[in-house]
Design a protein around this motif. Structure first.
Motif, short mmCIF file in Angstrom:
data_model
loop_
_atom_site.label_atom_id
_atom_site.label_comp_id
_atom_site.label_asym_id
_atom_site.label_seq_id
_atom_site.Cartn_x
_atom_site.Cartn_y
_atom_site.Cartn_z
N UNK A 112 0.81 -1.16 0.02
CA UNK A 112 0.02 0.10 -0.05
C UNK A 112 0.90 1.22 -0.12
N UNK A 113 0.83 1.99 -1.16
CA UNK A 113 1.59 3.21 -1.05
C UNK A 113 0.45 4.32 -1.38
N UNK A 114 1.08 5.58 -0.95
CA UNK A 114 0.28 6.70 -1.21
C UNK A 114 -0.65 6.83 -2.51
N UNK A 115 0.09 6.17 -3.61
CA UNK A 115 -0.49 6.23 -4.97
C UNK A 115 -1.34 5.20 -5.24
N UNK A 116 -1.48 4.20 -4.44
CA UNK A 116 -2.41 3.00 -4.56
C UNK A 116 -3.80 3.16 -4.30
N UNK A 117 -4.64 3.04 -5.06
CA UNK A 117 -6.20 3.32 -4.88
C UNK A 117 -6.51 2.56 -3.67
N UNK A 118 -7.60 2.84 -2.82
CA UNK A 118 -7.96 2.39 -1.63
C UNK A 118 -8.40 0.72 -2.03
N UNK A 119 -9.19 0.81 -3.07
CA UNK A 119 -9.82 -0.43 -3.34
C UNK A 119 -8.62 -1.58 -3.49
N UNK A 120 -7.81 -1.02 -4.45
CA UNK A 120 -6.60 -2.13 -4.75
C UNK A 120 -5.62 -2.49 -3.67
N UNK A 121 -5.54 -1.30 -2.67
CA UNK A 121 -4.74 -1.72 -1.44
C UNK A 121 -5.40 -2.83 -0.66
N UNK A 122 -6.73 -2.56 -0.33
CA UNK A 122 -7.51 -3.50 0.20
C UNK A 122 -7.49 -5.24 -0.29
N UNK A 123 -7.62 -5.08 -1.74
CA UNK A 123 -7.57 -6.12 -2.30
C UNK A 123 -6.15 -6.86 -2.12
N UNK A 124 -5.09 -6.15 -2.24
CA UNK A 124 -3.71 -6.72 -2.14
C UNK A 124 -3.60 -7.29 -0.51
N UNK A 125 -4.25 -6.27 0.35
CA UNK A 125 -3.98 -6.87 1.76
C UNK A 125 -4.79 -8.10 2.00
N UNK A 126 -5.87 -8.24 1.50
CA UNK A 126 -7.06 -9.31 1.55
C UNK A 126 -6.32 -10.55 1.05
N UNK A 127 -5.73 -10.45 -0.16
CA UNK A 127 -5.08 -11.78 -0.68
C UNK A 127 -3.81 -12.01 0.35
N UNK A 128 -3.20 -11.12 0.63
CA UNK A 128 -2.08 -11.61 1.60
C UNK A 128 -2.76 -12.25 2.84
N UNK A 129 -3.54 -11.75 3.48
CA UNK A 129 -4.09 -12.35 4.53
C UNK A 129 -4.78 -13.74 4.25
N UNK A 130 -5.13 -13.85 3.06
CA UNK A 130 -5.78 -15.06 2.73
C UNK A 130 -4.38 -16.22 2.45
N UNK A 131 -3.68 -16.04 1.94
CA UNK A 131 -2.26 -16.50 1.80
C UNK A 131 -1.59 -16.95 3.26
N UNK A 132 -1.84 -15.99 4.22
CA UNK A 132 -1.06 -16.32 5.42
C UNK A 132 -2.15 -17.39 5.96
N UNK A 133 -3.43 -16.94 6.17
CA UNK A 133 -4.33 -18.06 6.58
C UNK A 133 -4.18 -19.17 6.02
N UNK A 134 -4.18 -19.65 4.79
CA UNK A 134 -3.87 -20.95 4.20
C UNK A 134 -2.51 -21.41 4.70
N UNK A 135 -1.45 -20.73 4.81
CA UNK A 135 -0.30 -21.40 5.24
C UNK A 135 -0.36 -21.68 6.80
N UNK A 136 -1.07 -20.98 7.42
CA UNK A 136 -1.43 -21.35 8.94
C UNK A 136 -2.48 -22.51 9.23
N UNK A 137 -3.10 -22.67 8.21
CA UNK A 137 -4.00 -23.61 8.14
C UNK A 137 -3.18 -25.21 8.19
#
Length: 146
Positions: A112-137
């Protein structure tokens, strides 16, 4: 079941359960907020509160996991596929530890940078969280196997 294992399991449940809650409940709820500033405020509020708790859970899981490991004989008792499963669990734990105790700010700058649109930033964060959740599972599944 002994108290050390109970403490270990509770810390993992609270830690990974929180990651699951953030991934499956908080992110979708934030996506429904229309105001981009409100989205960021809600996210930062939830993330800041959970980060404090996650640090405690990760430390407890690490200490109790290490104690259980040595009590069960250390590396001598883990052979073959069990070495790989144990290594995977440690890598997942270490990834969270590094993120929570320093690298999270750097990762946020990448995702997430200053130039990143909020929707894109939250999508990236969501994908990262899903990735970490799968690894954790997977790590949890390995933990049950060990």
């Amino acid at each position: 079941m002994d108290i050390l294992l109970i403490i270990h399991l509770l810390s993992v449940v609270l830690w990974i359960g929180g990651v699951g809650f953030a991934t499956m409940v908080v992110f979708p709820a934030i996506q429904r907020i229309e105001n981009p500033i409100a989205k960021v405020q809600v996210f930062l509020g939830v993330e800041q509160r959970f980060s404090k708790l996650a640090k405690i859970y990760v430390i407890i899981a690490g200490i109790t996991g290490l104690m259980l490991f040595f009590r069960r004989g250390g590396l001598e008792t883990f052979v073959g596929i069990y070495h790989l499963m144990l290594a995977f669990k440690v890598i997942v734990w270490l990834t969270f530890f590094i993120l929570l105790f320093g690298a999270e700010k750097h990762l946020m700058k990448i995702l997430v940078s200053q130039q990143t649109a909020p929707e894109k930033a939250f999508r990236r964060l969501s994908i990262f969280h899903w990735f970490m959740l799968i690894l954790s599972g997977v790590a949890i599944a390995f933990g049950v196997t060990l």
